[in-house]
Scaffold this motif. Sequence first.
Motif, short mmCIF file in Angstrom:
data_model
loop_
_atom_site.label_atom_id
_atom_site.label_comp_id
_atom_site.label_asym_id
_atom_site.label_seq_id
_atom_site.Cartn_x
_atom_site.Cartn_y
_atom_site.Cartn_z
N ILE A 188 0.85 -1.26 0.01
CA ILE A 188 0.15 0.02 -0.06
C ILE A 188 0.90 1.35 0.05
O ILE A 188 0.49 2.12 -0.49
CB ILE A 188 -0.79 0.00 1.14
N LEU A 189 1.87 1.18 0.52
CA LEU A 189 2.76 2.41 0.74
C LEU A 189 3.77 2.58 -0.63
O LEU A 189 4.24 3.60 -0.80
CB LEU A 189 3.75 2.22 2.18
N LEU A 190 3.75 1.42 -1.40
CA LEU A 190 4.74 1.54 -2.51
C LEU A 190 4.48 2.84 -3.72
O LEU A 190 5.38 3.46 -3.83
CB LEU A 190 4.69 0.24 -3.31
N PRO A 191 3.12 2.97 -3.92
CA PRO A 191 2.83 4.03 -4.85
C PRO A 191 3.40 5.21 -4.32
O PRO A 191 3.89 6.19 -4.94
CB PRO A 191 1.34 3.95 -5.02
N THR A 192 3.07 5.55 -2.99
CA THR A 192 3.37 7.00 -2.48
C THR A 192 4.90 7.07 -2.42
O THR A 192 5.44 8.15 -2.76
CB THR A 192 3.00 6.96 -1.16
N LEU A 193 5.50 6.10 -2.26
CA LEU A 193 7.12 6.13 -2.06
C LEU A 193 7.64 6.31 -3.55
O LEU A 193 8.73 7.09 -3.75
CB LEU A 193 7.86 4.75 -1.52
#
Length: 341
Positions: free
Chosen positions: A235-240
């Motif tokens: 879930i955090l990957l797109p933001t990173l």
Amino acid sequence: MSIDNAPRLGGAGEALTSPGETPDLADPADDAVPPRPPRSKTPLWRLLLRDRMATTAAAILVFVFLVAVFGPWLVGDAATDQNLDRSTLAPFDVANGWMNILGTDPLGRSMLARLIVACRTTLLVALPAVALSCIIGSLIGMWAGYHRGWRETTAMRVADVIMSFPSLLMAVVVLYVFSPSAANIVLVLAITRIPIYLRTARAESAELQSRLFVDAARTFGARSGAVIRRHVFPILLPTLLTVATLDFCYVMLAESSLSFLGIGIQPPEISWGLMVSQGRTYLQTAWWLSFFPGLAIVITTVSATVLAAWARIATDPAQRWRLTVPRSRRSRLFPTRKVVS
């Protein structure tokens, strides 16, 4: 008139009705919540092709990476071969040969070949710095945000200490004390950018660790590392990735600034920032020495910024529909209401 045949008085917000009349109900569409936009199952590459600006930016970045990988092999020694008879030739003159189409420097070296070789050097500094800071900062941030407590406090205080110093000023001091080299530039830029990813990952993981699916995973006996790897990180990957794309622009500009100041890439190596620095003394007589490398920096950073803005919407399930629904239909999905003062 009997009581049964008398008109019924409505209560608060209820209209008067007669015995034979059906009460008029207000149209629920006026105060109802706007309909949810349709979920998009379109592949990302199709969404990219629908956006002309994002497609152009992606094509430019792909071209830059291809030039950095294969360009130096194609130009050979043209970037270092000196010919004083061809010193400071003006650009866009086919008679000078295609290799000198962008002009030459005071030593007669091809500007086109030097731009290609400098592209590799610039990316070899920007990409490792962004990758190191993203990996280290994201891992520490997810670990601190998931466990909270003293881990979160310690990680955030370290990030505050690093961010209390201006990153470019810290790089200037460190490179002035130590020898300016590509490895030192990568190391100091990576350290100064770690807090960006640490704070982002900490905030996201701290919010996700209280979700029901994370609680269910812990209930079934999943360890913290498995929960972070399987549930928090996807879930955090797109933001990173979006943050990393924008940070790539900053790191590349920082490297160019350090090279311009003379404490970045050192000759005989060449980068776009160093080319701008070397050509600043010839701005009145040979403007192309600084113009073309500066233009390459601007085009690359703007393209990365445009692609990052598109990727932020494309990877967000709540906003992705905006790339699939035509603008004419968006006003019907979310009608604007006039505010009466």
